[in-house]
Design an enzyme around this catalytic site. Structure first.
Site, PDB file in Angstrom:
ATOM      1  N   ARG A 243      -8.087  -6.119   0.674  1.00  0.00           N
ATOM      2  CA  ARG A 243      -8.884  -6.002   1.902  1.00  0.00           C
ATOM      3  C   ARG A 243     -10.328  -5.558   1.638  1.00  0.00           C
ATOM      4  NH1 ARG A 243      -4.201  -2.407   4.578  1.00  0.00           N
ATOM      5  NH2 ARG A 243      -3.704  -2.210   2.356  1.00  0.00           N
TER       6      ARG A 243
ATOM      7  N   TYR B 162      -2.080   8.955  -3.488  1.00  0.00           N
ATOM      8  CA  TYR B 162      -2.592   7.592  -3.556  1.00  0.00           C
ATOM      9  C   TYR B 162      -4.051   7.623  -4.002  1.00  0.00           C
ATOM     10  CZ  TYR B 162       1.521   5.964  -0.896  1.00  0.00           C
ATOM     11  OH  TYR B 162       2.789   5.655  -0.488  1.00  0.00           O
TER      12      TYR B 162
ATOM     13  N   ASN C 206      -8.930   1.240   2.656  1.00  0.00           N
ATOM     14  CA  ASN C 206      -8.419  -0.093   2.343  1.00  0.00           C
ATOM     15  C   ASN C 206      -9.468  -1.172   2.490  1.00  0.00           C
ATOM     16  OD1 ASN C 206      -5.715   0.797   1.892  1.00  0.00           O
ATOM     17  ND2 ASN C 206      -5.526   1.038   4.095  1.00  0.00           N
TER      18      ASN C 206
ATOM     19  N   ARG D  74     -66.968  -1.010 -25.031  1.00  0.00           N
ATOM     20  CA  ARG D  74     -67.136  -2.051 -24.020  1.00  0.00           C
ATOM     21  C   ARG D  74     -68.459  -2.743 -24.303  1.00  0.00           C
ATOM     22  NH1 ARG D  74     -67.977   2.652 -19.584  1.00  0.00           N
ATOM     23  NH2 ARG D  74     -70.227   2.850 -19.749  1.00  0.00           N
TER      24      ARG D  74
HETATM   25  C1  UD1 Z   1       0.143   3.256   2.394  1.00  0.00           C
HETATM   26  C2  UD1 Z   1       1.489   3.708   2.964  1.00  0.00           C
HETATM   27  C3  UD1 Z   1       1.319   4.064   4.431  1.00  0.00           C
HETATM   28  C4  UD1 Z   1       0.268   5.148   4.551  1.00  0.00           C
HETATM   29  C5  UD1 Z   1      -1.047   4.774   3.861  1.00  0.00           C
HETATM   30  C6  UD1 Z   1      -1.948   5.992   3.768  1.00  0.00           C
HETATM   31  C7  UD1 Z   1       3.283   2.536   1.785  1.00  0.00           C
HETATM   32  C8  UD1 Z   1       4.241   1.408   1.810  1.00  0.00           C
HETATM   33  N1  UD1 Z   1       2.466   2.635   2.830  1.00  0.00           N
HETATM   34  O1  UD1 Z   1      -0.259   2.077   3.059  1.00  0.00           O
HETATM   35  O2  UD1 Z   1       2.539   4.540   4.963  1.00  0.00           O
HETATM   36  O3  UD1 Z   1       0.024   5.408   5.928  1.00  0.00           O
HETATM   37  O4  UD1 Z   1      -0.815   4.312   2.515  1.00  0.00           O
HETATM   38  O5  UD1 Z   1      -3.204   5.649   3.275  1.00  0.00           O
HETATM   39  O6  UD1 Z   1       3.298   3.315   0.849  1.00  0.00           O
HETATM   40  N2  UD1 Z   1      -0.410   0.717  -5.148  1.00  0.00           N
HETATM   41  C9  UD1 Z   1       0.088   0.552  -6.426  1.00  0.00           C
HETATM   42  N3  UD1 Z   1       1.000  -0.448  -6.649  1.00  0.00           N
HETATM   43  C10 UD1 Z   1       1.450  -1.257  -5.678  1.00  0.00           C
HETATM   44  C11 UD1 Z   1       0.944  -1.073  -4.369  1.00  0.00           C
HETATM   45  C12 UD1 Z   1       0.025  -0.071  -4.132  1.00  0.00           C
HETATM   46  O7  UD1 Z   1      -0.292   1.280  -7.344  1.00  0.00           O
HETATM   47  O8  UD1 Z   1       2.274  -2.113  -5.974  1.00  0.00           O
HETATM   48  C13 UD1 Z   1      -1.400   1.787  -4.904  1.00  0.00           C
HETATM   49  C14 UD1 Z   1      -2.716   1.241  -4.387  1.00  0.00           C
HETATM   50  O9  UD1 Z   1      -3.596   0.992  -5.455  1.00  0.00           O
HETATM   51  C15 UD1 Z   1      -3.200   2.368  -3.490  1.00  0.00           C
HETATM   52  C16 UD1 Z   1      -1.936   3.067  -3.031  1.00  0.00           C
HETATM   53  O10 UD1 Z   1      -0.913   2.638  -3.901  1.00  0.00           O
HETATM   54  O11 UD1 Z   1      -3.996   3.282  -4.220  1.00  0.00           O
HETATM   55  C17 UD1 Z   1      -1.564   2.707  -1.587  1.00  0.00           C
HETATM   56  O12 UD1 Z   1      -1.418   1.321  -1.453  1.00  0.00           O
HETATM   57  P1  UD1 Z   1      -2.048   0.521  -0.222  1.00  0.00           P
HETATM   58  O13 UD1 Z   1      -1.780  -0.914  -0.437  1.00  0.00           O
HETATM   59  O14 UD1 Z   1      -3.416   0.954   0.013  1.00  0.00           O
HETATM   60  O15 UD1 Z   1      -1.101   1.031   0.962  1.00  0.00           O
HETATM   61  P2  UD1 Z   1      -1.475   1.161   2.508  1.00  0.00           P
HETATM   62  O16 UD1 Z   1      -1.320  -0.152   3.148  1.00  0.00           O
HETATM   63  O17 UD1 Z   1      -2.761   1.863   2.647  1.00  0.00           O
HETATM   64 MG    MG Z   2      -4.247   2.317   1.305  1.00  0.00          MG
END
Ligand code: UD1
Ligand code: MG
Length: 453
Positions: free
Chosen positions: A15, A100, A225, A438
């Protein structure tokens, strides 16, 4: 109980519409992941584990800290799958905190409060009440207010979407339990991913004690995001810094128009005008004033110095009671002693300018040593580059360099010398002597301008 921290940083961040891995996007000059690691470090954990995947090598370069344990998630199959990658590194009897990498503004004290709840619980979540919960997982509670599960936005029905309490991504538990729950999660959801958040429902149905702690400061838990959220994080951070500066006595003409992308140390009675940017490590002494539209990068400024509007100053050391600009460009490796004046449209590079010297108008001074009490006239240029190498210009004390002079380096001007205006100086000029280079002025008496027919 000893603590292990897992930070998730493997996602691309689709995104963001960017080739840069999401967690490397910067907030107030620092990659988001570096902020999260810094916050984790403040908790003095046993180990920090970071799960990387997209752009792994680039992401790992975010820190030199070799105590960090890196785990590789080859395919990004969801946050639950990401945590699974780090499980082999966890000690059975340790507490685990999951963070995260895209939640960059958390304060260590908030995380400490989460961990403090853990002895009495099996799983503690950090939640937040948001006016606009869209995009986040919702915390579903029963009639008694007990947490039941987390519903991800894409999987939630309209009624669940109305819940304003959201999951921040911060989760604390014990490693043996985390392993057990992660073994039970599946991909039967809208995104076809292994959701870490499904562990909550599993813990509740398993009869474990689950608590969601509401974070008092909703600003801390912003998840980034997309570029709009990145901007929000930046603004929150900048506002915090501006508040801190004002609390320390700095006068900000408009706290919404100062950006600090790094560390700014300030003395007493500092005044900072609008549209100023500070990058890296900057230090301003007492009574320093920074004019509008100026940019300082890794620079220290001595007491009482005035930077007039529209200056660009990078990797420089500026003494006390100097005056710079408006429109001065100070490039890396420049050192100005005290009482130095650098005026408009003057560029200085990798030069030492000693006490009391003045370069006031339209000059280029590069690779030069300029002595004390020197006056450099308008339009003076050091010709420091011969097309392949750089050479130094050395100017003694009390020298006067007339306007529009070119000093062709390597060249030295002795103490007390005067250089006549418009000279091209290619040889060393002796001290206390007038040197001119000069062509002589001639006037032709009987010359007549041609007349039109
Ligand atoms: C996630 C949470 C959501 C929460 C939000 C808070 C889940 C399923 N959802 O959603 O409940 O409200 O964060 O900000 O957890 N990542 C990995 N590997 C993967 C997928 C993601 O390392 O396979 C990492 C991403 O780099 C990121 C973090 O995990 O740093 C969160 O992933 P993201 O895709 O941003 O989740 P959200 O949709 O924000
Ligand atoms: Mg996120």
């Amino acid at each position: 109980m000893k603590l292990d921290i897992i930070i998730l940083a493997a996602g691309q961040g689709s995104r963001m519409y960017s080739n840069l891995p999401k967690v490397l996007h910067r907030v107030a000059g620092q990659p988001m992941l570096a902020r999260v690691i810094g916050c984790a470090r403040a908790l003095s954990p046993h180990h920090i584990h970071v799960v990387v995947g997209y752009g792994a090598e680039e992401v790992k370069a975010v820190t030199q800290d070799d105590s960090i344990r890196w785990w590789y998630q080859a395919e990004q199959q969801g946050t639950g799958h990401a945590v699974q990658q780090a499980l082999p590194g966890l000690q059975e009897d340790h507490a685990v905190l999951v963070l995260y990498g895209d939640v960059p503004l958390l304060a260590p004290a908030t995380l400490q409060a989460v961990i403090r709840e853990l002895p009495g619980k099996d799983l503690v979540l950090l939640s937040a009440e948001l006016a606009d919960p869209s995009g986040y997982g919702r915390i579903v509670r029963d009639a008694q207010g007990r947490v039941l599960r987390i519903a991800e936005e894409q999987d939630a029905d309209p009624q669940t979407l109305g819940i304003r309490e959201v999951n921040t991504g911060v989760l604390a538990t014990r490693s043996a339990l985390l392993k057990q729950w992660l073994a039970g999660i599946e991909t039967g959801n809208a995104q076809g991913e292994y959701y870490l958040t499904d562990c909550i429902g599993l813990a509740v149905t398993g009869g474990y004690r689950v608590e969601a702690m509401v974070c008092e400061n909703a600003e801390e838990v912003l998840g980034v995001n997309d570029k709009h959220q990145l901007m929000q994080a930046e603004r929150i951070c900048q506002r915090r810094t501006a508040d801190q500066l004002m609390a320390l006595g700095v006068t900000l003409l408009d706290p919404g128009r100062v950006d600090v992308r790094g560390d700014l140390v300030t003395g007493r009675d500092v005044v900072i005008d609008v549209n100023t940017v500070f990058e890296g490590n900057n230090c301003l002494g007492d009574r320093v004033s920074i004019g509008a539209n100026s940019i300082l990068v890794n620079t220290s400024v001595g007491n009482g110095t005035r930077i007039h509007p529209n200056c660009h100053i990078e990797n420089a050391v500026i003494g006390s009671d100097c005056s710079l600009g408006p429109y001065a460009r100070i490039r890396p490796g420049t050192r100005l002693a005290d009482d130095v004046r650098i005026g408009n449209f003057v560029e200085i590079k990798k030069s030492d300018i000693r006490t009391g010297s003045k370069i006031n108008h339209l000059s280029y001074v590069g690779d030069a040593d300029v002595g004390e009490q020197v006056n450099v006239g308008a339009g003076v240029i050091t010709c420091n580059y011969d097309g392949s190498r750089k050479h130094r210009t050395v100017i003694g004390n009390r020298v006067f360099v007339g306007s529009d002079t070119q000093l062709v380096a390597p060249v030295a001007i002795g103490d007390g010398a005067t250089i006549g205006a418009g000279s091209t100086i290619t040889k060393n000029a002796p001290g206390d002597t007038l040197t001119l280079a000069r062509s002589k002025q001639v006037s032709i008496k009987h010359w007549k301008r041609p007349e039109k027919e």
